[in-house]
Design a protein around this motif. Structure first.
Motif, short mmCIF file in Angstrom:
data_model
loop_
_atom_site.label_atom_id
_atom_site.label_comp_id
_atom_site.label_asym_id
_atom_site.label_seq_id
_atom_site.Cartn_x
_atom_site.Cartn_y
_atom_site.Cartn_z
N PHE A 191 0.81 -1.22 0.00
CA PHE A 191 0.00 0.00 0.00
C PHE A 191 0.84 1.27 0.00
CE2 PHE A 191 -2.81 -3.27 2.03
CZ PHE A 191 -3.71 -3.35 0.98
N GLY A 192 2.00 1.22 -0.65
CA GLY A 192 2.79 2.43 -0.84
C GLY A 192 3.56 2.85 0.40
N SER A 193 4.04 4.09 0.36
CA SER A 193 5.04 4.52 1.34
C SER A 193 4.48 5.29 2.52
CB SER A 193 6.09 5.38 0.63
OG SER A 193 5.46 6.49 0.02
N TRP A 194 3.22 5.70 2.48
CA TRP A 194 2.79 6.53 3.59
C TRP A 194 1.38 6.26 4.12
CZ3 TRP A 194 -1.19 9.89 2.00
CH2 TRP A 194 -1.29 10.08 0.63
N THR A 195 0.66 5.27 3.59
CA THR A 195 -0.68 5.03 4.14
C THR A 195 -0.60 4.35 5.50
OG1 THR A 195 -0.71 3.07 2.80
CG2 THR A 195 -2.04 4.88 2.03
N VAL A 196 -1.60 4.65 6.31
CA VAL A 196 -1.65 4.10 7.67
C VAL A 196 -3.04 3.50 7.88
CG1 VAL A 196 -1.55 4.71 10.12
CG2 VAL A 196 -0.01 5.84 8.51
N PRO A 250 -1.00 -18.33 -1.93
CA PRO A 250 0.23 -17.64 -1.56
C PRO A 250 0.09 -16.12 -1.65
CG PRO A 250 0.63 -19.26 -3.31
CD PRO A 250 -0.83 -19.24 -3.06
N PHE A 251 0.59 -15.42 -0.64
CA PHE A 251 0.59 -13.97 -0.72
C PHE A 251 1.91 -13.40 -0.20
CE2 PHE A 251 -1.20 -14.73 3.52
CZ PHE A 251 -0.49 -13.83 4.31
N LEU A 252 2.29 -12.25 -0.77
CA LEU A 252 3.46 -11.51 -0.31
C LEU A 252 2.93 -10.14 0.08
CD1 LEU A 252 6.49 -10.91 -0.04
CD2 LEU A 252 6.59 -10.53 -2.51
N TRP A 253 3.07 -9.81 1.37
CA TRP A 253 2.42 -8.60 1.90
C TRP A 253 3.48 -7.67 2.48
CZ3 TRP A 253 -1.50 -8.67 6.63
CH2 TRP A 253 -2.08 -7.40 6.76
N VAL A 254 3.48 -6.41 2.02
CA VAL A 254 4.42 -5.42 2.57
C VAL A 254 3.76 -4.73 3.75
CG1 VAL A 254 5.75 -3.33 2.12
CG2 VAL A 254 5.47 -5.02 0.30
N VAL A 255 4.32 -4.96 4.93
CA VAL A 255 3.81 -4.32 6.15
C VAL A 255 4.93 -3.42 6.69
CG1 VAL A 255 2.91 -4.72 8.48
CG2 VAL A 255 2.27 -6.26 6.62
N PHE A 268 -2.19 -7.65 -8.01
CA PHE A 268 -1.57 -6.64 -7.15
C PHE A 268 -2.69 -5.88 -6.40
CE2 PHE A 268 1.13 -2.43 -7.51
CZ PHE A 268 1.28 -2.40 -6.13
N PHE A 269 -2.66 -6.02 -5.09
CA PHE A 269 -3.63 -5.29 -4.24
C PHE A 269 -2.93 -4.00 -3.83
CE2 PHE A 269 -6.63 -6.11 -0.33
CZ PHE A 269 -7.31 -4.94 -0.64
N THR A 270 -3.45 -2.84 -4.25
CA THR A 270 -2.71 -1.59 -4.15
C THR A 270 -3.57 -0.44 -3.63
OG1 THR A 270 -1.63 0.11 -5.54
CG2 THR A 270 -3.19 -1.31 -6.65
N ARG A 271 -2.89 0.61 -3.15
CA ARG A 271 -3.55 1.86 -2.78
C ARG A 271 -3.71 2.77 -4.00
NH1 ARG A 271 -6.48 2.04 1.86
NH2 ARG A 271 -5.27 2.61 3.68
N CYS A 272 -3.19 2.36 -5.13
CA CYS A 272 -3.31 3.12 -6.39
C CYS A 272 -2.48 4.40 -6.41
CB CYS A 272 -4.75 3.46 -6.73
SG CYS A 272 -5.90 2.13 -6.60
N GLY A 273 -1.34 4.42 -5.72
CA GLY A 273 -0.39 5.50 -5.98
C GLY A 273 -0.02 5.44 -7.45
N LEU A 294 -5.43 -5.38 -11.05
CA LEU A 294 -5.23 -4.57 -9.84
C LEU A 294 -6.47 -4.61 -8.96
CD1 LEU A 294 -3.62 -1.45 -11.60
CD2 LEU A 294 -2.45 -3.32 -10.43
N LEU A 295 -6.24 -4.75 -7.69
CA LEU A 295 -7.31 -4.58 -6.71
C LEU A 295 -7.06 -3.25 -6.04
CD1 LEU A 295 -7.94 -7.72 -4.55
CD2 LEU A 295 -9.49 -6.58 -6.10
N CYS A 296 -8.07 -2.39 -6.02
CA CYS A 296 -7.81 -0.99 -5.68
C CYS A 296 -8.48 -0.57 -4.38
CB CYS A 296 -8.37 -0.10 -6.77
SG CYS A 296 -7.75 -0.53 -8.38
N ARG A 297 -7.66 -0.11 -3.46
CA ARG A 297 -8.19 0.45 -2.22
C ARG A 297 -7.54 1.82 -2.01
NH1 ARG A 297 -12.23 1.54 0.79
NH2 ARG A 297 -11.71 1.91 2.97
N PRO A 298 -8.06 2.88 -2.69
CA PRO A 298 -7.43 4.20 -2.57
C PRO A 298 -7.55 4.77 -1.17
CG PRO A 298 -9.44 4.34 -3.86
CD PRO A 298 -9.25 2.90 -3.54
#
Ligand code: UDP
Length: 462
Positions: A284-289, A308-313, A357-362, A376-380
């Motif tokens: 979800f990018g570099s600054w979402t909380v 299988p999933f790879l999740w950036v936390v 790709f599940f993304t915040r859409c940056g 893309l799965l989008c959660r802005p």
């Protein structure tokens, strides 16, 4: 006797955030490959983080020199506050930038080839365009978001005049917003400065949009990390638009993208162990909380899908304690889920095992997903991400929105259902492959973006 044309010495100035540093660094590598000398100016704090996370970035034979200037702020806490950040930067950075350019001139001992004679300035740090103008330096603006987003920003005066928004940027009606008959209409909730739940933030965002409008007048030339075929109608409403994207690093540069966090280099190996198109990549990018509640719903959703999933936390991605995540969740999913603090995202997205790709859409993530043909799965979350979601889902039709219920919370059931739906859609997959091919062509020999880049390089010849 003809003399060989020399390239200008170019100073590149990004806004201090990951989504701005990355594309401008890629552009710097592109122009350096043609023989252009580049000075890449970060704030001191970003410079320190970038160097710490990318040892050796400033070594070797490439033509990029990294320099740092103060941003007028004392602590990272202050930097997180957008009012303080924008105020500090515009107060002290123009002076420091001018000093830097003068110092380079002094050290050149009169050799004009070494002096800074061109600037590429992130429009989000548009005050640097004023410095260039004042010092008589040729310049180009760079826009790190979509062309459609800039088109909307540049139309603010017309929108106010037509009574579509008020002087604070608030949409006066719920209707679709049209700025040109050639462009898809915008939803009023997609305005990049729209933030009805937080009037203070809305004011800051609208002030920022106005400053972009103001600074956009300081250059006649704008480079975009987009490509004509993707945003032809938006390009047509901005005179002189020069899309040169998608800016993609060549394989040798995957690790020279200027990440601000240490990239977890075990991702590739982990992906190698999975079948083609099987892994869900979540970042979800570099600054979402997230709130802990939302974070747990996501975690449970991923657990329920059981693929299988790879999740950036990121270490700072949740604004509260998530003990059960560390104590229970990671243990339960250990056979099929991998959680990392920061991934080499472009390398991950290019890996054949990744399915979606599940993304915040940056904007960078959007382009990176499109370039790799991934659904893309989008959660802005904020600013231009809503607009990007609308283009992804409604215009290019390469993904699905994850919208949440009345309270905005996305549930584990919605996560599971939407992942399965996006992976099961032949239409979406076909559109992804079409857009991927368009993106590839645009940066290949004879393609629109490569031609634009080459004509820009010509301009950099002294
Ligand atoms: N990124 C990365 N590793 C991660 C997450 C993100 O390298 O684990 C990169 C991503 O490839 C993109 C940038 O960080 O280039 C984020 O920019 P974007 O515009 O997508 O989102 P923002 O962070 O500005 O919301």
């Amino acid at each position: 006797m003809s003399t060989m044309a020399k390239f200008k010495h170019v100073l590149v100035m990004p806004y201090p955030a990951q989504g701005h540093v990355t594309p401008l660094l890629k552009l710097s590598h592109c122009i350096a490959d043609y023989g252009v000398e580049v000075t890449f100016a970060n704030t001191k704090s970003i410079h320190a983080r970038m160097m710490a996370a990318n040892p050796g970035l400033d070594e070797g034979s490439n033509r990029i020199k990294f320099v740092a200037i103060p941003d007028g702020l004392e602590t990272d806490e202050e930097r997180k506050d957008s009012t303080k950040r924008l105020e500090g930067m515009s107060r002290v950075m123009p002076g420091h930038l001018q000093e830097l350019i003068e110092k380079v001139k002094e050290q050149s001992n009169g050799n004009e080839d070494e002096q800074i004679s061109f600037m590429i300035v992130d429009l989000a740090a548009g005050w640097a365009l004023e410095v260039a103008e004042r010092m008589g330096i040729e310049r180009a603006g760079f826009w790190a978001a979509s062309v459609s987003t800039l088109a909307l920003n540049l139309h603010i005066p017309k929108l106010i005049e037509a009574g579509v928004i008020d002087n604070d940027g608030i949409a006066l009606k719920n209707d679709l917003i049209t700025i040109s008959k050639d462009l898809p209409s915008y939803k009023s909730t997609d305005l990049p400065w729209s933030c009805p739940e937080d009037p203070r933030k809305q004011k800051i965002l609208f002030g920022y949009a106005l400053s972009i409008l103001h600074h956009s007048k300081r250059s006649n030339l704008f480079l975009y990390n987009s490509f004509h075929e993707l945003e032809a109608s938006a390009c047509s409403v901005i005179p002189g638009a020069l899309p040169i994207g998608p800016l993609i690093p060549s394989a040798r540069l995957f690790h020279r993208r200027g990440s601000l966090w240490n990239e977890d280099l075990t991702c590739s190996n982990w992906l190698d162990q999975h079948p083609a198109q099987s892994v869900l990549y979540v970042a979800f990018g570099s600054w979402t909380v997230f709130s802990p509640e939302q974070f747990y719903e996501l975690a449970h959703g991923l657990e329920q899908i059981a693929r299988p999933f790879l999740w950036v936390v990121r270490p700072d991605i949740v604004n509260g304690p998530v003990t059960e995540f560390h104590d229970g969740f990671l243990q339960r999913v250990r056979n099929y889920g991998k959680v990392v603090h920061w991934a080499p995202q472009e390398e991950v997205l290019a890996h054949p095992s990744v399915a979606c790709f599940f993304t915040r859409c940056g904007w960078n993530s959007t382009l990176e997903g499109l370039s790799n043909g991934l659904p893309l799965l989008c959660r802005p979350y904020s600013v231009d991400q809503y607009l990007n979601r609308s283009f992804i889902c409604d215009v290019w039709r390469v993904g699905l929105g994850v919208d949440g219920g009345e309270n905005g919370l996305i549930t584990r059931h919605e996560v599971r259902d939407k992942v399965l739906a996006v992976l099961g859609s032949d239409e979406i997959r076909a559109n992804c492959l079409r857009v991927k091919e368009m993106a590839r062509k645009s940066v290949s020999e004879g393609g629109s973006s490569l031609k634009n880049l080459q004509s820009f390089i010509e301009l950099l010849k002294a």
